[in-house]
Design a protein around this motif. Structure first.
Motif, PDB file in Angstrom:
ATOM      1  N   ALA A  51     -26.867 -17.357 -16.929  1.00 44.70           N
ATOM      2  CA  ALA A  51     -26.565 -17.578 -15.519  1.00 44.70           C
ATOM      3  C   ALA A  51     -26.847 -16.297 -14.752  1.00 44.70           C
ATOM      4  N   TRP A  52     -27.517 -16.420 -13.616  1.00 46.47           N
ATOM      5  CA  TRP A  52     -27.892 -15.217 -12.891  1.00 46.47           C
ATOM      6  C   TRP A  52     -26.688 -14.536 -12.248  1.00 46.47           C
ATOM      7  N   SER A  53     -25.750 -15.304 -11.742  1.00 44.52           N
ATOM      8  CA  SER A  53     -24.610 -14.701 -11.072  1.00 44.52           C
ATOM      9  C   SER A  53     -23.306 -14.902 -11.818  1.00 44.52           C
ATOM     10  N   GLY A  54     -23.327 -15.531 -12.939  1.00 40.72           N
ATOM     11  CA  GLY A  54     -22.134 -15.745 -13.736  1.00 40.72           C
ATOM     12  C   GLY A  54     -22.258 -15.106 -15.099  1.00 40.72           C
ATOM     13  N   THR A  55     -21.457 -15.604 -16.031  1.00 37.22           N
ATOM     14  CA  THR A  55     -21.436 -15.016 -17.373  1.00 37.22           C
ATOM     15  C   THR A  55     -21.933 -15.964 -18.455  1.00 37.22           C
ATOM     16  N   SER A  56     -22.306 -17.171 -18.100  1.00 35.65           N
ATOM     17  CA  SER A  56     -22.710 -18.149 -19.103  1.00 35.65           C
ATOM     18  C   SER A  56     -24.001 -17.737 -19.789  1.00 35.65           C
ATOM     19  N   LYS A  57     -24.009 -17.923 -21.101  1.00 27.06           N
ATOM     20  CA  LYS A  57     -25.199 -17.680 -21.909  1.00 27.06           C
ATOM     21  C   LYS A  57     -25.347 -18.816 -22.910  1.00 27.06           C
ATOM     22  N   TYR A  58     -26.577 -19.160 -23.224  1.00 30.13           N
ATOM     23  CA  TYR A  58     -26.853 -20.228 -24.174  1.00 30.13           C
ATOM     24  C   TYR A  58     -27.963 -19.760 -25.116  1.00 30.13           C
ATOM     25  N   TYR A  59     -27.861 -20.199 -26.374  1.00 26.17           N
ATOM     26  CA  TYR A  59     -28.846 -19.827 -27.370  1.00 26.17           C
ATOM     27  C   TYR A  59     -29.249 -21.037 -28.200  1.00 26.17           C
ATOM     28  N   GLU A  60     -30.489 -21.020 -28.616  1.00 26.82           N
ATOM     29  CA  GLU A  60     -30.946 -21.965 -29.627  1.00 26.82           C
ATOM     30  C   GLU A  60     -30.314 -21.549 -30.948  1.00 26.82           C
ATOM     31  N   ASP A  61     -29.956 -22.517 -31.766  1.00 22.25           N
ATOM     32  CA  ASP A  61     -29.155 -22.221 -32.955  1.00 22.25           C
ATOM     33  C   ASP A  61     -29.801 -21.198 -33.894  1.00 22.25           C
ATOM     34  N   SER A  62     -31.103 -21.260 -34.056  1.00 31.71           N
ATOM     35  CA  SER A  62     -31.754 -20.390 -35.046  1.00 31.71           C
ATOM     36  C   SER A  62     -31.809 -18.923 -34.611  1.00 31.71           C
ATOM     37  N   VAL A  63     -31.542 -18.645 -33.338  1.00 32.31           N
ATOM     38  CA  VAL A  63     -31.606 -17.264 -32.868  1.00 32.31           C
ATOM     39  C   VAL A  63     -30.239 -16.722 -32.466  1.00 32.31           C
ATOM     40  N   ARG A  64     -29.232 -17.546 -32.490  1.00 35.69           N
ATOM     41  CA  ARG A  64     -27.930 -17.193 -31.930  1.00 35.69           C
ATOM     42  C   ARG A  64     -27.365 -15.900 -32.516  1.00 35.69           C
ATOM     43  N   SER A  65     -27.507 -15.708 -33.795  1.00 32.60           N
ATOM     44  CA  SER A  65     -26.922 -14.531 -34.444  1.00 32.60           C
ATOM     45  C   SER A  65     -27.847 -13.323 -34.406  1.00 32.60           C
ATOM     46  N   ARG A  66     -29.072 -13.489 -33.909  1.00 38.41           N
ATOM     47  CA  ARG A  66     -30.058 -12.410 -33.965  1.00 38.41           C
ATOM     48  C   ARG A  66     -30.543 -11.933 -32.599  1.00 38.41           C
ATOM     49  N   PHE A  67     -30.514 -12.802 -31.617  1.00 39.59           N
ATOM     50  CA  PHE A  67     -31.044 -12.486 -30.283  1.00 39.59           C
ATOM     51  C   PHE A  67     -29.893 -12.347 -29.292  1.00 39.59           C
ATOM     52  N   THR A  68     -30.099 -11.481 -28.291  1.00 35.81           N
ATOM     53  CA  THR A  68     -29.122 -11.310 -27.224  1.00 35.81           C
ATOM     54  C   THR A  68     -29.838 -11.337 -25.879  1.00 35.81           C
ATOM     55  N   ILE A  69     -29.403 -12.218 -25.006  1.00 34.52           N
ATOM     56  CA  ILE A  69     -29.959 -12.291 -23.658  1.00 34.52           C
ATOM     57  C   ILE A  69     -29.041 -11.534 -22.706  1.00 34.52           C
ATOM     58  N   SER A  70     -29.645 -10.833 -21.756  1.00 32.51           N
ATOM     59  CA  SER A  70     -28.853 -10.067 -20.794  1.00 32.51           C
ATOM     60  C   SER A  70     -29.634  -9.954 -19.494  1.00 32.51           C
ATOM     61  N   LYS A  71     -29.010  -9.353 -18.502  1.00 37.21           N
ATOM     62  CA  LYS A  71     -29.652  -9.244 -17.191  1.00 37.21           C
ATOM     63  C   LYS A  71     -29.191  -7.970 -16.506  1.00 37.21           C
ATOM     64  N   ASP A  72     -29.998  -7.519 -15.571  1.00 35.77           N
ATOM     65  CA  ASP A  72     -29.633  -6.429 -14.680  1.00 35.77           C
ATOM     66  C   ASP A  72     -30.015  -6.903 -13.281  1.00 35.77           C
ATOM     67  N   ILE A  73     -29.024  -7.396 -12.539  1.00 36.31           N
ATOM     68  CA  ILE A  73     -29.316  -7.976 -11.237  1.00 36.31           C
ATOM     69  C   ILE A  73     -29.895  -6.938 -10.285  1.00 36.31           C
ATOM     70  N   GLY A  74     -29.411  -5.718 -10.372  1.00 32.26           N
ATOM     71  CA  GLY A  74     -29.908  -4.668  -9.493  1.00 32.26           C
ATOM     72  C   GLY A  74     -31.384  -4.383  -9.691  1.00 32.26           C
ATOM     73  N   LYS A  75     -31.872  -4.643 -10.896  1.00 36.65           N
ATOM     74  CA  LYS A  75     -33.288  -4.434 -11.212  1.00 36.65           C
ATOM     75  C   LYS A  75     -34.061  -5.746 -11.228  1.00 36.65           C
ATOM     76  N   ASN A  76     -33.405  -6.854 -10.900  1.00 37.36           N
ATOM     77  CA  ASN A  76     -34.047  -8.174 -10.944  1.00 37.36           C
ATOM     78  C   ASN A  76     -34.735  -8.409 -12.289  1.00 37.36           C
ATOM     79  N   THR A  77     -34.052  -8.047 -13.354  1.00 35.36           N
ATOM     80  CA  THR A  77     -34.670  -8.092 -14.673  1.00 35.36           C
ATOM     81  C   THR A  77     -33.771  -8.796 -15.672  1.00 35.36           C
ATOM     82  N   MET A  78     -34.393  -9.613 -16.499  1.00 31.26           N
ATOM     83  CA  MET A  78     -33.723 -10.273 -17.617  1.00 31.26           C
ATOM     84  C   MET A  78     -34.309  -9.705 -18.902  1.00 31.26           C
ATOM     85  N   TYR A  79     -33.478  -9.619 -19.933  1.00 27.87           N
ATOM     86  CA  TYR A  79     -33.911  -9.042 -21.202  1.00 27.87           C
ATOM     87  C   TYR A  79     -33.648 -10.023 -22.352  1.00 27.87           C
TER      88      TYR A  79
END
Length: 123
Positions: A51-79
Motif C-alpha cells: 500500500a502506498w500510504s498504508g502498511t499493508s503488504k502482500y507476498y506470493e507464497d514462494s517468496v514470502r520468506s525470502r523477499f521484502t517489499i518496501s517503499k520510500d514515499i519521499g523518493k517516490n520509490t518502491m524496493y
C-alpha cells in the motif's frame, strides 16, 4: 505516470539482489504498487505488493520468506529486496502502480507498468 525499474542482474543461487522502481509524474494519487515477474514462456505472475500510504503488504507464497517489499514515499520509490535467490526466480521483473485502488495480487488492478528488469539466477 512513469515507472522505471532497475537493479536486476546475473547472480548465483543463494545470492541477493535489490530492485528499485522510481515513479514520476502524478504520484499523489497512488494507492498500490506491486512487483510482478515473467519467465520465458510463462504468464506474468504476482510477486509482492504494498500500500502506498498504508502498511499493508502482500507476498506470493514462494517468496514470502525470502523477499521484502518496501517503499520510500519521499523518493517516490518502491524496493524489492530478494535474498536466497533460486534459479526459479529467474524472470523479467516488472513494477506496477495504480491510482485509488490499492495493493493486490491481481494484475488487472494496475494501470501503470515499468519496462522490466532482468533477474537471472544460476545454479
Amino acid at each position: 505516470v512513469q515507472l522505471q525499474a532497475s537493479g536486476g542482474g546475473l547472480v548465483q543461487a543463494g545470492d541477493s539482489l535489490s530492485l528499485s522502481c522510481v515513479a514520476s509524474g502524478r504520484t499523489d494519487g497512488f494507492a498500490g504498487m506491486g512487483w510482478f515477474r515473467q519467465a520465458p514462456g510463462e504468464d506474468r505472475e504476482f510477486v509482492a505488493a504494498i500500500a502506498w500510504s498504508g502498511t499493508s503488504k502482500y507476498y506470493e507464497d514462494s517468496v514470502r520468506s525470502r523477499f521484502t517489499i518496501s517503499k520510500d514515499i519521499g523518493k517516490n520509490t518502491m524496493y524489492l529486496q530478494m535474498n536466497n535467490l533460486i534459479p526459479g526466480d529467474t524472470a523479467v521483473y516488472y513494477c506496477a502502480a495504480n491510482l485509488g485502488v490499492g495493493p493486490g495480487w491481481y494484475r488487472g488492478l494496475y494501470s501503470y507498468w515499468g519496462q522490466g528488469t532482468q533477474v537471472t539466477v544460476s545454479s
